[in-house]
Scaffold this motif. Structure first.
Motif, PDB file in Angstrom:
ATOM      1  N   UNK A  62      27.015  29.199  78.901  1.00 45.76           N
ATOM      2  CA  UNK A  62      26.152  28.024  79.020  1.00 45.76           C
ATOM      3  C   UNK A  62      25.435  28.034  80.367  1.00 45.76           C
ATOM      4  N   UNK A  63      26.092  28.600  81.380  1.00 46.60           N
ATOM      5  CA  UNK A  63      25.516  28.694  82.718  1.00 46.60           C
ATOM      6  C   UNK A  63      25.659  30.107  83.238  1.00 46.60           C
ATOM      7  N   UNK A  64      24.619  30.634  83.845  1.00 41.35           N
ATOM      8  CA  UNK A  64      24.652  31.892  84.574  1.00 41.35           C
ATOM      9  C   UNK A  64      23.854  31.662  85.841  1.00 41.35           C
ATOM     10  N   UNK A  65      24.550  31.605  86.966  1.00 44.79           N
ATOM     11  CA  UNK A  65      23.907  31.308  88.239  1.00 44.79           C
ATOM     12  C   UNK A  65      24.217  32.410  89.241  1.00 44.79           C
ATOM     13  N   UNK A  66      23.230  32.794  90.035  1.00 41.41           N
ATOM     14  CA  UNK A  66      23.385  33.937  90.931  1.00 41.41           C
ATOM     15  C   UNK A  66      23.885  33.551  92.320  1.00 41.41           C
ATOM     16  N   UNK A  67      23.280  32.547  92.951  1.00 38.46           N
ATOM     17  CA  UNK A  67      23.606  32.286  94.357  1.00 38.46           C
ATOM     18  C   UNK A  67      24.659  31.193  94.493  1.00 38.46           C
ATOM     19  N   UNK A  68      25.349  31.213  95.616  1.00 41.93           N
ATOM     20  CA  UNK A  68      26.328  30.178  95.917  1.00 41.93           C
ATOM     21  C   UNK A  68      25.676  28.799  95.883  1.00 41.93           C
ATOM     22  N   UNK A  69      24.497  28.683  96.491  1.00 45.94           N
ATOM     23  CA  UNK A  69      23.829  27.386  96.544  1.00 45.94           C
ATOM     24  C   UNK A  69      23.472  26.905  95.143  1.00 45.94           C
ATOM     25  N   UNK A  70      22.988  27.797  94.285  1.00 45.35           N
ATOM     26  CA  UNK A  70      22.690  27.413  92.894  1.00 45.35           C
ATOM     27  C   UNK A  70      23.953  26.952  92.173  1.00 45.35           C
ATOM     28  N   UNK A  71      25.056  27.643  92.389  1.00 48.48           N
ATOM     29  CA  UNK A  71      26.323  27.256  91.765  1.00 48.48           C
ATOM     30  C   UNK A  71      26.701  25.842  92.197  1.00 48.48           C
ATOM     31  N   UNK A  72      26.524  25.555  93.482  1.00 49.36           N
ATOM     32  CA  UNK A  72      26.872  24.224  93.998  1.00 49.36           C
ATOM     33  C   UNK A  72      25.922  23.164  93.452  1.00 49.36           C
ATOM     34  N   UNK A  73      24.620  23.373  93.626  1.00 46.97           N
ATOM     35  CA  UNK A  73      23.626  22.355  93.260  1.00 46.97           C
ATOM     36  C   UNK A  73      23.515  22.173  91.748  1.00 46.97           C
ATOM     37  N   UNK A  74      23.483  23.276  91.014  1.00 45.61           N
ATOM     38  CA  UNK A  74      23.223  23.203  89.568  1.00 45.61           C
ATOM     39  C   UNK A  74      24.475  23.043  88.713  1.00 45.61           C
ATOM     40  N   UNK A  75      25.640  23.270  89.309  1.00 50.83           N
ATOM     41  CA  UNK A  75      26.863  23.188  88.509  1.00 50.83           C
ATOM     42  C   UNK A  75      27.890  22.236  89.131  1.00 50.83           C
ATOM     43  N   UNK A  76      28.386  22.581  90.307  1.00 50.73           N
ATOM     44  CA  UNK A  76      29.481  21.815  90.919  1.00 50.73           C
ATOM     45  C   UNK A  76      29.079  20.355  91.157  1.00 50.73           C
TER      46      UNK A  76
END
Length: 191
Positions: A62-76
C-alpha cells in the motif's frame, strides 16, 4: 528496486481508556525503500492474514517510500493513533544514509512538525569490532540532535559467549537493552 525486504509489526492492546498502548515497528533497510501492507490510517483495524510473501511478484504494498523524511511525513505522522515517539536506527547496512548531516536534521525537524518525540538508537557493536570512527561520529551527531538517545555502545564489550553469532546476542543481552529502553521511555512520561 532491490529485492523484497520488509519487516513491519503492529501491536495494540485495546481501545479502552487505560489500555490504549500501541507499538509499531517499521523496518527501513539502509537507504532502501520502506514498504507497508497497510495504509497509515487503518493499521490497527483488523486485517486478513496473507501469510509470508516470498517473492516480489506476489507483493503489492500500500505504501512504498524511499526517504526517511517521506516515511515520517507520509506514513508515521498520518498513523492513527499517531506515535508519541519514533525510535530509529540504520543498522549495519552498507547503504546507510544517516551519515548525511543534512538528512539527520531533516528527520528531527519532520518529527517535531508532527509533534512526535525522536530517539536515536545507536547500532549494536559487532563481535570483536572496534568503534568505527565514521559510525561513532554520525551516531554522536544524531544523539545530540534527537530528544533522546538509546546508547548501546556498551554492546561492544559484551563477552563472546553472550553472542549467538557475529551480529546477534543471546536473550539476556536483549533483556538489558529492553530495560534501558523502558527506563528512557518511562522518563518521558514525567516530562
Amino acid at each position: 528496486e532491490k529485492a523484497l525486504l520488509m519487516e513491519n509489526r503492529y501491536f495494540r492492546d485495546g481501545v479502552e481508556r487505560y489500555k490504549n498502548n500501541t507499538v509499531t515497528y517499521i523496518q527501513k533497510f539502509g537507504n532502501d525503500y520502506m514498504r507497508s501492507n497497510w495504509n497509515a490510517l487503518d493499521i490497527y483495524t483488523p486485517h486478513e492474514n496473507y501469510g509470508v510473501i516470498t517473492n516480489d511478484t506476489d507483493y503489492h504494498p500500500a505504501f512504498t517510500l524511499k526517504t526517511w523524511v517521506d516515511v515520517i511525513v507520509e506514513f508515521v505522522c498520518k498513523m492513527e493513533p499517531k506515535p508519541s515517539i519514533l525510535i530509529f536506527n540504520a543498522g549495519l547496512w552498507s547503504n546507510n544514509d544517516l551519515v548525511n548531516m543534512t538528512l539527520q536534521g531533516e528527520i528531527v525537524e519532520a518529527l517535531k512538525k508532527c509533534d512526535i518525540l525522536s530517539m536515536y538508537k545507536t547500532t549494536t557493536k559487532l563481535k570483536l569490532e572496534g568503534r568505527d570512527r565514521k559510525m561513532k561520529e554520525y551516531e554522536e551527531q544524531l544523539c545530540n540532535q534527537t530528544d533522546y538517545c538509546l546508547d548501546l555502545t556498551w554492546t561492544g564489550i559484551v563477552p563472546e559467549d553472550m553472542h549467538s553469532d557475529q551480529h546477534h546476542f543471546i536473550p539476556p543481552v536483549y533483556s538489558y537493552m529492553n530495560l534501558q529502553l523502558l527506563s528512557i521511555l518511562s522518563s518521558t512520561e514525567n516530562e
